[in-house]
Scaffold this motif. Structure first.
Motif, PDB file in Angstrom:
ATOM      1  N   ALA A  75       8.565   3.938   2.642  1.00 17.30           N
ATOM      2  CA  ALA A  75       7.472   4.639   3.595  1.00 17.30           C
ATOM      3  C   ALA A  75       6.928   4.061   4.492  1.00 17.30           C
ATOM      4  N   THR A  76       6.903   2.483   4.780  1.00 15.69           N
ATOM      5  CA  THR A  76       6.418   1.663   6.087  1.00 15.69           C
ATOM      6  C   THR A  76       8.053   1.788   7.056  1.00 15.69           C
ATOM      7  N   SER A 112       0.447  -1.622  -0.184  1.00 13.28           N
ATOM      8  CA  SER A 112      -0.350  -0.039  -0.310  1.00 13.28           C
ATOM      9  C   SER A 112       0.896   1.540  -0.530  1.00 13.28           C
ATOM     10  N   LYS A 113       1.885   1.220   1.191  1.00  9.65           N
ATOM     11  CA  LYS A 113       3.074   2.505   0.791  1.00  9.65           C
ATOM     12  C   LYS A 113       4.086   2.599   0.261  1.00  9.65           C
ATOM     13  N   THR A 134       5.638   1.677  12.199  1.00 10.18           N
ATOM     14  CA  THR A 134       4.277   2.029  11.815  1.00 10.18           C
ATOM     15  C   THR A 134       4.257   0.014  11.677  1.00 10.18           C
TER      16      THR A 134
END
Length: 197
Positions: free
Chosen positions: A25-26, A20-21, A30
């Motif tokens: 970005a993960t 998804s990201k 998170t």
């Protein structure tokens, strides 16, 4: 949400997030938050985020093969039809995700190949295995005279995957599966369709 207790669960949560990201970005934070596990637990299972990246590639490939193997091994369908159906199945998954996420191999190939050599090699091996599987079916199609004898089946398999990945990227940007449907039409109804002599 249930509490995560093992490495496989962390990998699954991480895979969903990275699809998804994106990988960069993960953050580990998170993943831990989504998995509801203590802060130190990630490094009990993985020595680095790169090792985690390798684990999610393996998980993605394993999940994809669970879906595709029954299609690729279905002797009741002609070989070329099995190749087509395998791509159509991936397209259906993409559409069920609202034309987002895409293919982890393509996504990480774009994001990480220049930065993590171990990840690049794992991606390359995964793509080579996919190419090999398609090549074997295309060779059967050639033996059945449904595709021309002069076609190099390994080159064709590699090109099918490359074209599919490009169409998938275009579909993500367009938020429409039409480029993928065009890929199916052009390859299987035009380029590789049987023609009367």
């Amino acid at each position: 949400m249930k509490r995560i207790h093992n490495k496989d669960d962390i990998v699954q949560v991480g895979l969903d997030l990275v699809l998804s990201k994106g990988f960069s970005a993960t953050g580990v934070e998170t993943i831990l938050k989504q998995a509801k596990i203590p802060k130190g637990s990630f490094y009990n299972f993985f020595s680095s985020k790169e090792e985690f990246g390798l684990a999610i590639i393996d998980k993605f490939v394993e999940d994809r093969m669970e879906v595709l193997y029954p299609i690729l091994a279905d002797d009741s369908l002609p070989p070329l039809e099995r190749v087509k159906k395998s791509f159509e199945t991936i397209i259906a998954i993409f559409e069920s995700n609202d034309c987002s996420k895409g293919c982890l191999l393509g996504n990480l190939g774009l994001e990480m190949s220049d930065h993590f050599e171990n990840v690049r090699q794992r991606l390359e091996q995964s793509l080579q295995n996919w190419t090999k599987g398609l090549s074997e079916l295309l060779l059967q199609a050639q033996d059945a005279h449904t595709i021309p004898a002069e076609i190099n089946v390994e080159m064709l398999a590699e090109n099918l995957i490359s074209s599919f990945q490009g169409a998938l990227l275009r579909s993500k940007v367009k938020k429409s599966a039409q480029p993928l449907k065009d890929f199916i039409h052009l390859y299987f109804n035009v380029f590789l369709s049987q023609r009367e002599g």
